[in-house]
Structure formats: structure tokens, C-alpha cells
Design an enzyme around this catalytic site. Structure first.
Site, mmCIF file in Angstrom:
data_model
loop_
_atom_site.group_PDB
_atom_site.id
_atom_site.type_symbol
_atom_site.label_atom_id
_atom_site.label_comp_id
_atom_site.label_asym_id
_atom_site.label_seq_id
_atom_site.Cartn_x
_atom_site.Cartn_y
_atom_site.Cartn_z
ATOM 1 N N LYS A 1 0.829 -1.209 0.000
ATOM 2 C CA LYS A 1 0.000 0.000 0.000
ATOM 3 C C LYS A 1 0.862 1.257 0.000
ATOM 4 O O LYS A 1 0.646 2.185 -0.769
ATOM 5 C CB LYS A 1 -0.920 0.024 1.228
ATOM 6 C CG LYS A 1 -1.969 -1.053 1.239
ATOM 7 C CD LYS A 1 -2.874 -0.948 2.454
ATOM 8 C CE LYS A 1 -2.148 -1.116 3.773
ATOM 9 N NZ LYS A 1 -1.528 -2.443 3.949
ATOM 10 N N THR A 2 1.845 1.274 0.908
ATOM 11 C CA THR A 2 2.694 2.454 1.000
ATOM 12 C C THR A 2 3.522 2.602 -0.279
ATOM 13 O O THR A 2 3.722 3.702 -0.778
ATOM 14 C CB THR A 2 3.588 2.363 2.253
ATOM 15 O OG1 THR A 2 2.744 2.217 3.387
ATOM 16 C CG2 THR A 2 4.429 3.610 2.424
ATOM 17 N N ASP B 1 -1.935 7.908 3.857
ATOM 18 C CA ASP B 1 -1.582 6.532 4.224
ATOM 19 C C ASP B 1 -2.232 6.193 5.575
ATOM 20 O O ASP B 1 -2.568 7.093 6.346
ATOM 21 C CB ASP B 1 -0.053 6.402 4.334
ATOM 22 C CG ASP B 1 0.412 4.942 4.213
ATOM 23 O OD1 ASP B 1 -0.440 4.044 4.128
ATOM 24 O OD2 ASP B 1 1.637 4.719 4.208
ATOM 25 N N GLU B 2 -2.395 4.918 5.864
ATOM 26 C CA GLU B 2 -2.967 4.467 7.147
ATOM 27 C C GLU B 2 -4.309 5.140 7.422
ATOM 28 O O GLU B 2 -4.574 5.619 8.529
ATOM 29 C CB GLU B 2 -1.994 4.763 8.308
ATOM 30 C CG GLU B 2 -0.583 4.224 8.111
ATOM 31 C CD GLU B 2 -0.416 2.765 8.494
ATOM 32 O OE1 GLU B 2 -1.438 2.124 8.829
ATOM 33 O OE2 GLU B 2 0.721 2.276 8.436
ATOM 34 N N GLN C 1 -5.862 -3.235 10.554
ATOM 35 C CA GLN C 1 -4.778 -2.588 11.292
ATOM 36 C C GLN C 1 -5.237 -1.316 11.975
ATOM 37 O O GLN C 1 -4.424 -0.430 12.268
ATOM 38 C CB GLN C 1 -3.604 -2.286 10.359
ATOM 39 C CG GLN C 1 -2.945 -3.547 9.822
ATOM 40 C CD GLN C 1 -1.711 -3.223 8.993
ATOM 41 O OE1 GLN C 1 -0.691 -2.802 9.519
ATOM 42 N NE2 GLN C 1 -1.801 -3.422 7.689
ATOM 43 N N ARG D 1 4.992 -7.273 11.112
ATOM 44 C CA ARG D 1 6.188 -6.434 10.948
ATOM 45 C C ARG D 1 7.391 -7.292 10.555
ATOM 46 O O ARG D 1 8.397 -6.795 10.072
ATOM 47 C CB ARG D 1 6.539 -5.680 12.247
ATOM 48 C CG ARG D 1 5.542 -4.663 12.765
ATOM 49 C CD ARG D 1 5.055 -3.737 11.722
ATOM 50 N NE ARG D 1 3.788 -4.206 11.168
ATOM 51 C CZ ARG D 1 3.280 -3.759 10.011
ATOM 52 N NH1 ARG D 1 3.928 -2.857 9.306
ATOM 53 N NH2 ARG D 1 2.130 -4.225 9.567
HETATM 54 P P1 ATP Z 1 1.569 -2.114 5.971
HETATM 55 O O1 ATP Z 1 0.134 -2.562 5.934
HETATM 56 O O2 ATP Z 1 2.325 -2.846 7.009
HETATM 57 O O3 ATP Z 1 1.687 -0.639 6.032
HETATM 58 P P2 ATP Z 1 2.002 -1.966 3.148
HETATM 59 O O4 ATP Z 1 0.803 -2.572 2.524
HETATM 60 O O5 ATP Z 1 2.078 -0.506 3.167
HETATM 61 O O6 ATP Z 1 2.221 -2.603 4.582
HETATM 62 P P3 ATP Z 1 4.594 -1.846 1.937
HETATM 63 O O7 ATP Z 1 5.325 -1.419 3.152
HETATM 64 O O8 ATP Z 1 4.317 -0.850 0.889
HETATM 65 O O9 ATP Z 1 3.256 -2.583 2.384
HETATM 66 O O10 ATP Z 1 5.328 -3.070 1.265
HETATM 67 C C1 ATP Z 1 5.775 -4.196 2.020
HETATM 68 C C2 ATP Z 1 7.096 -4.698 1.482
HETATM 69 O O11 ATP Z 1 6.897 -5.323 0.218
HETATM 70 C C3 ATP Z 1 8.088 -3.592 1.239
HETATM 71 O O12 ATP Z 1 9.364 -4.076 1.545
HETATM 72 C C4 ATP Z 1 7.940 -3.318 -0.234
HETATM 73 O O13 ATP Z 1 9.112 -2.760 -0.776
HETATM 74 C C5 ATP Z 1 7.677 -4.704 -0.783
HETATM 75 N N1 ATP Z 1 6.881 -4.705 -2.031
HETATM 76 C C6 ATP Z 1 5.680 -4.160 -2.230
HETATM 77 N N2 ATP Z 1 5.249 -4.373 -3.478
HETATM 78 C C7 ATP Z 1 6.182 -5.106 -4.110
HETATM 79 C C8 ATP Z 1 6.331 -5.652 -5.438
HETATM 80 N N3 ATP Z 1 5.399 -5.494 -6.368
HETATM 81 N N4 ATP Z 1 7.456 -6.326 -5.705
HETATM 82 C C9 ATP Z 1 8.408 -6.493 -4.770
HETATM 83 N N5 ATP Z 1 8.346 -6.015 -3.509
HETATM 84 C C10 ATP Z 1 7.243 -5.315 -3.180
HETATM 85 MG MG MG Z 2 2.194 0.845 4.791
#
Ligand code: ATP
Ligand code: MG
Length: 721
Positions: free
Chosen positions: A35-36, A220-221, A251, A603
Site C-alpha cells: 500500500k505504501t 496513508d494508514e 490494522q 512487521r
Molecule cells: P503495511 O500494511 O504494514 O503498512 P504496506 O501494505 O504498506 O504494509 P509496503 O510497506 O508498501 O506494504 O510493502 C511491504 C514490502 O513489500 C516492502 O518491503 C515493499 O518494498 C515490498 N513490495 C511491495 N510491493 C512489491 C512488489 N510489487 N514487488 C516487490 N516487492 C514489493
Molecule cells: Mg504501509
């Protein structure tokens, strides 16, 4: 940067989100699904491909740390500085806005941010003024009440007078608190948001200006926005601005602070022209970790329900360590960390997460003893220290004489013969005349209200502050701070303190000057000192230790949101601690605790440790908690119970212990079974059993008064008698 560099590192669903041309976009997806990443790439897309100006983008993240990371990522991708961009937390952005429009917001130019400590002190003063009994109405209750109202966007005048005595008293306190803040230009955290919201409401032309400017808002969040944050965004978005919201209902962990998960659940209602994208692939964790997280969260009933999968390998099983007590737990974690580093891991890849702040102390001790550098993230370690707060108080007074909190702190530190009675009289005068403490001091001296000794003490304090102000004028920030600290007498004061303590305080004060050297004001046209003080108050936790040292991160589960680490320890996985005992009775709070467990587990990227203590000093007494239900919810195939390598199995039964009673002897301790010993706290007793070796050696003693206890031998300091 072109289309492919932005889109290549993304999967199909992520690309759809990044390139969406719908008016609004909602990305609703589980942990670690990117997402981020989508948010950051979408900003790059908007700038590079859709040609929006970087200045037309407003991005909100949850912590200062996340904002910093986002900026770094963007600079990396765009190859240019993004310093003019509005990327920050709600509080940070609100603060920036209020600084620019202080007049329109009805604030003094140098309004002072109250951190929660300052706030509590102010609440206490309000109690005194109103003559309210804090044994009946605890201070923190009133503080919580005030913050809650502000999070809901309610001022005292919006609340209707109630019959109920609790409401009546709280309202009375709230009114007086608001008056005190207004008198000395103080703004607490909730007030930042409330004022920023009122700014939109009261100044439509200003709102129109910012709506023109910011064509794009990204948050975000989003699941953890509270009422006032949501309302602020909603007003700014108006009819024209495009909004991107990303989040995860699983979350949502700030309900206790007023966050409303409905904001994300009902997004489509308030923003009908919305495209919703779901992401299902997790890129962060191994299969074992992800399955554990899914198992834990699946027990919640109140959720949208998402299925996350990963292409990662099974990975190592989750390790579960059952410790004797919290010291044993901390030492186990320290040993694992040492192993991690020995096998080539970085300390900064590891995080220790816990439910309650108070857990950090024992963990810190163990890390110190093992010489493992650590940083407490989100805890105000450095800026919380007394001497630093005192120094900041002088600096605050230098720029704003009306800062009552600073006045109270500085007036008799170091001691200069201004006693409690004098301060109390000043408070009274300030209250009666509705003036600040400084003005009251001035008045009292002019009208000769005090004895000549007290009067001259107060007068010299005021002269001192004026002189500090003069001396600092025209100097660069570090010299300014240095000169004020020296002039305040704080250094001499602490030099005279006995022992290491005074020395370390002096060093801390010097460190404050060091901190100024690396400080970069956001607005170079404006004086740095006020900006430095605001920054210190805003992100105290972020600038505590050496930024560059490779250090383990310690933080509460709440502040771990959005972050990821190859190695994660969840410490204190016990009933009454996690879930927190305050939440055990209430099903909706229990669900929030469970979401917090989900956040914690997710995490971890490669390796997760869960630890719990069979006995723990908690709330001042020894408690025996069973292992947390969240651990029990994880299917056993993902878990492996561990014992320290050098450790002998725990005693199985008392019979066995007594049988060996007079035959065994602790290794190289000079103590024998059956021997009488004395302990500093528990008094005299008889040794019943030994187990383990070296640093892990434990000893069981039956104390005449305190009963039978297992003690860690190296701490117990038992003396034979
Ligand atoms: P959270 O809910 O904990 O905030 P999130 O959904 O925001 O998580 P991110 O932090 O954006 O998730 O991504 C999680 C991990 O996966 C990061 O290390 C990111 O770089 C990696 N990642 C995300 N998308 C891809 C992709 N398409 N290919 C490879 N790595 C990815
Ligand atoms: Mg995130």
C-alpha cells in the site's frame, strides 16, 4: 524517469492503483501488500507522467519517520529535491499551516506546543485554581477527556452542560484549561488539528486558496484517522481535489484515541466517484509468519475479510520462548541479538516490540549489559530528561515571556530562593488578574507584594531572562543555545551535583548544543530557535540517539505500524499484558488488541520470536500470567518452542527437587543445597534447587517470610550465613 521505471516494480493490481484516473482512489488491503509503495509510486506518477507540480501534492503519513522515508524514496525516484512538498503527519502539516497563518488562526506568532507532560502540568494548575480534588477526579482523567473532545472536534462551548457530575466537572476543567492555553499562547497536540480545521471553517478564502493549490491529497494508514483529521481532509478536498486513501481495516489500532475505522469503511459514501483497488499478495513475510498472522486475525468477527498470500518460502518456524521472569526474557532476547550479529546480521534489522512502554526498562537494562546499542523509537528519551526540559524552558522563555509552563519550570531551577509560596502567590495573582505568570511577576515586584528578599529574587530572575535574550540576539542557533544554557546557571548547578549523575546531565546539556548543529530549519528566512523548539516538541522521539549507529529498535506495538524488520521480537506475550488487562472485558477492545497482534506479527520479514514470562513484576507486584491467547491462536505447525542452548531443562516436579536436595551443588557458586543464605529484599532462606549454568544459572530459595522463589543467580547476590 519514465512510465516503465515507475511501473516495473509493481504487480498488476498495484499498477492499476498507481495509474488510476478516477477522481478518487481507495486502496484497501492487508499488511505488507505494498500500500505504501503504491502511494509513493502514485505521487511519482502524478508528477512525472500526469505533470502535476510537486507543490500541488499533499501527502499524509502516520509518523515523522514514515514521512522522512517517503521523502527519501521520492527524491530517489524523481532525482530532485522534494523539500518544498507537503509530506508529513497530520500534526506536522497542521503545525506548518498554523505557523504560516497564525493571525488568521487567532494565535500569537510564537505559540508554544505543549507536549503531553506540559499538558498534564497545566491540568494540575487548573485543578488548583478551581479547587478540584484529584483523588476524586484523577488528573489524567481530565487530560484524557480534553484530548478526546478535541479529537472529536469539540470545544467546551460545543458541549452541553450535563446533569451528571462527572461531565459537569470535566466541562468546568475544560473551560479553564482552554482559557489558560489562550492566555499564554499554548497549543496542545489536539489543538493543532482543531485549529487547523477551524482555519478552514473561518477563512473560506484561505481554504479556497489551498484547494486551488493542492489538487491531490494522498493519505496513508487511513483506517486510523480520527474525526477531526477526517473532517480536515474532507473540507480541503471539497468538490475538486482528488483524494487517494490507502489503509487496512485489520490494522485499525487507535480506536482508543478516537480513530474511526468507519472513515475507511464508508469512504465510498462520502466520495462516490471512487475506484477501489484491493491488493492480495504480501511481499514482506515468510509463509510461516503470514499464516500465523492470518490465523490470529481470522478470529475477529468485525472485519471486511481479506485473503493474503505470498510467494515467499516457508521460512523458519516462529520461535516461542517461555521465560522465568522478565529479566530472563530480556536476557534471552539479548543473546539472540548477539547471535544475529555474530552471523552477519545488522542490529538495525532487528526490532523489539512490546505492548506497554514500561516494558522497555528491563529490556534496556539487558541490552546495556550486553553492550548492544539500541534506540527507543517514539519514546522521548533524550528530550524527556529533566535537564533538557529545563534548558528548553529557558529557551522558550527567551522567545516568549508568556509561556507559563516554561516560566514555572525555570523560575527556581537552579534554585535561586524563589520558594513554593512565592510561586503559588504568582499563580494566584496571574489567575485573579487573568494575566500570565511573567506579567504577574512584573506586577508583584512593582507593587512590592512580596518580602524584599523574595521580590529581589524574582526581579533578578526576570533580569536574567532579559539578559539571556540580549546575549543570544544575533548569534547562530548553536551559539544561542550554548549561551542561554551557560547563562541560565544550569551547567554550574549540575556540576555541583555529586557523582556520575551531575556529569551525565552536563553532558546532556552539551549534547543539546550538538543537536542544534545538525538542525536544519524548514524556513530559512525565519529565526531558527523557535523552529528548533517546535521540532524538539514535535518529534522528540526521532532525534534521541546517534542516528548513524547500528542499533536495535525498541518500540511499542502501536508505533511499529507501517514499519518492517527482518528480525522481530514480540515480548511479553501474556494474558493481562497483551491483551492488555484493561481490554479483557470489552469485546470491541479485545478486537482492537487482536488487530494490534496482527500488526506486530506482520512487521516481521524473515524471523519472528514470541516471548513470555511466567512471572513478572507488574503494576508493582509479582504476577503470574498465562501465555497470551494470541500465541495460542497460532497453529502449532508454525511454532517451535526454544530453550537457551546452555540451559538445562526446567525442573519437572518438586519431588525430584527435594530428592536431590542435599546431593547437588550449584556450579562454581560456592553455594550448596540446603545452605542458609540471605537476600537483600527477601531476607533469610534455604537453598532448594539449582538449574542451568553460567549466566543462565537459577537458584530456588525458600525464604522464611517471602516463601519459595526462583532467582537468577547472577542478580540475586545471595550471601551465605
Ligand atoms: P503495511 O500494511 O504494514 O503498512 P504496506 O501494505 O504498506 O504494509 P509496503 O510497506 O508498501 O506494504 O510493502 C511491504 C514490502 O513489500 C516492502 O518491503 C515493499 O518494498 C515490498 N513490495 C511491495 N510491493 C512489491 C512488489 N510489487 N514487488 C516487490 N516487492 C514489493
Ligand atoms: Mg504501509
Amino acid at each position: 524517469m519514465d512510465v516503465t521505471t515507475i511501473l516495473n516494480p509493481l504487480n498488476a493490481a498495484q499498477r492499476e492503483a498507481v495509474t488510476s484516473t478516477d477522481k478518487h482512489l481507495l486502496v484497501l488491503a492487508g499488511a505488507g501488500s505494498g500500500k505504501t509503495r503504491v502511494l509513493v509510486h502514485r505521487i511519482a506518477w502524478l508528477i512525472q507522467i500526469e505533470n502535476h507540480s510537486p507543490y500541488s501534492i499533499l501527502a499524509v503519513t502516520f509518523t515523522n519517520k514514515a514521512a522522512k522515508e517517503m521523502r527519501a524514496r521520492l527524491e530517489d525516484m524523481l532525482g530532485s529535491s522534494v523539500s518544498g512538498m507537503w509530506v508529513g503527519t497530520f500534526h506536522g502539516l497542521a503545525h506548518r499551516l498554523l505557523k504560516m497563518h497564525w493571525q488568521d488562526a487567532g494565535l500569537p506568532e510564537h505559540f508554544q506546543i505543549l507536549d503531553s507532560d506540559d499538558q498534564l502540568r497545566l491540568v494540575k494548575r487548573v485543578y488548583q485554581a478551581l479547587g478540584i480534588d484529584d483523588s476524586k477526579w484523577p488528573y489524567r482523567q481530565a487530560q484524557g477527556f480534553i484530548n478526546k473532545q478535541k479529537d472529536e472536534g469539540l470545544r467546551s462551548k460545543n458541549l452541553s452542560p450535563a446533569e451528571d457530575p462527572y461531565q459537569r466537572i470535566m466541562l468546568q476543567i475544560y473551560v479553564a484549561y482552554e482559557e489558560a492555553c489562550a492566555r499564554s499562547g499554548m497549543v496542545d497536540f489536539g489543538e493543532l488539528l482543531l485549529r487547523a480545521h477551524e482555519l478552514w471553517l473561518n477563512k473560506p478564502e484561505l481554504l479556497a486558496h489551498y484547494q486551488q493549490r493542492f489538487g491531490q491529497i494522498l493519505v496513508d494508514e487511513f483506517q486510523d484517522t480520527n474525526a477531526i483529521q477526517y473532517a480536515w481532509v474532507r473540507l480541503l478536498a471539497g468538490q475538486t481535489v482528488r483524494l487517494t486513501a490507502v489503509g487496512d481495516d485489520d490494522q485499525s489500532i487507535y480506536g482508543w484515541r478516537g480513530a474511526k475505522v468507519e472513515n475507511i469503511l464508508n469512504f465510498n459514501r462520502d466520495y462516490p466517484e471512487t475506484a477501489t483497488v484491493r491488493l492480495e499478495q504480501n511481499y514482506r513475510s515468510t509463509k510461516n509468519i503470514l499464516s500465523a498472522a492470518n490465523a490470529v486475525i481470522s478470529r475477529n468477527t468485525d472485519r471486511l475479510g481479506k485473503s493474503l498470500w505470498t510467494e515467499e518460502l516457508e521460512g523458519e518456524p516462529i520461535s516461542l520462548y517461555s521465560s522465568f521472569n522478565e529479566h530472563d526474557e530480556a536476557r534471552f532476547i539479548a543473546e539472540c541479538l548477539n547471535d544475529w550479529v555474530k552471523t552477519g546480521g545488522l542490529r538495525s534489522e532487528a526490532a523489539i516490540l512490546y505492548r506497554s512502554n514500561a516494558q522497555s526498562r528491563v529490556l534496556e537494562e539487558a541490552l546495556l549489559r550486553s553492550q548492544i546499542p539500541y534506540r527507543i523509537y517514539g519514546g522521548q528519551k533524550f528530550y524527556e530528561r529533566q535537564e533538557i526540559r529545563n534548558a528548553l524552558a529557558y529557551l522558550r522563555l527567551v522567545i516568549n515571556r508568556n509561556d507559563d509552563a516554561a516560566f514555572e519550570r525555570a523560575v527556581n531551577t537552579p534554585t535561586r530562593g524563589i520558594g513554593d509560596k512565592t510561586v503559588q502567590a504568582l499563580r494566584q495573582l496571574a489567575r485573579d488578574k487573568s494575566i500570565t505568570m511573567w506579567a504577574a511577576a512584573d506586577k508583584a515586584v512593582m507593587e512590592k507584594r512580596f518580602s524584599s528578599r523574595a521580590s529581589s529574587a524574582v526581579q533578578s530572575f526576570m533580569i536574567l531572562v532579559h539578559r539571556l535574550d540580549e546575549d543570544a540576539t544575533g548569534l547562530a542557533l548553536p551559539e544561542q543555545v550554548d549561551s542561554t544554557i551557560l547563562g541560565s546557571g544550569l551547567i554550574d548547578f549540575h556540576r555541583q551535583e555529586k557523582g556520575d549523575r551531575g556529569q551525565s546531565r552536563v553532558e546532556n546539556l552539551q549534547e543539546l548544543v550538538v543537536a542544534c548543529r545538525s538542525f536544519e530549519p524548514e524556513d530559512k528566512e525565519q529565526p531558527s530557535l523557535p523552529q528548533f523548539l517546535d521540532q524538539a516538541a514535535l518529534d522528540a522521539g526521532d532525534r534521541q540517539a546517534d542516528e548513524d549507529e547500528d542499533a536495535v529498535q525498541l518500540m511499542t506495538l502501536h508505533s511499529s505500524k507501517g514499519l518492517e524488520f527482518p528480525l522481530v521480537f514480540l515480548a511479553g506475550m501474556e494474558e493481562n499484558l497483551f491483551p492488555h488487562r484493561m481490554s479483557a472485558e470489552d469485546p470491541s477492545r479485545l478486537e482492537e488488541e487482536r488487530r494490534l497482534a496482527y500488526v506486530g506479527i506482520t512487521r516481521a520479514m524473515k524471523k519472528l520470536y514470541l516471548t513470555f514470562a511466567e512471572s513478572r513484576q507488574q503494576y508493582g507486584t509479582e504476577s503470574y500470567n498465562s501465555v497470551s491467547r494470541f500465541v495460542r491462536d497460532i497453529p502449532s505447525e508454525h511454532i517451535e518452542e526454544v530453550r537457551l542452548g546452555r540451559q538445562v531443562a526446567r525442573p519437572t516436579s518438586y519431588a525430584k527437587k527435594t530428592a536431590s536436595r542435599f546431593s547437588d551443588q550449584g556450579t562454581d557458586t560456592g553455594l550448596a543445597l540446603g545452605q542458609r543464605v540471605s537476600h537483600k529484599i527477601f531476607g533469610e532462606g534455604v537453598i532448594l534447587n539449582f538449574e542451568g549454568n553460567g549466566a543462565n544459572a537459577r537458584i530456588q530459595v525458600n525464604f522464611s517470610h517471602a516463601g519459595s522463589k526462583w532467582l537468577v543467580q547472577s542478580y540475586a547476590k545471595l550471601a551465605p550465613i
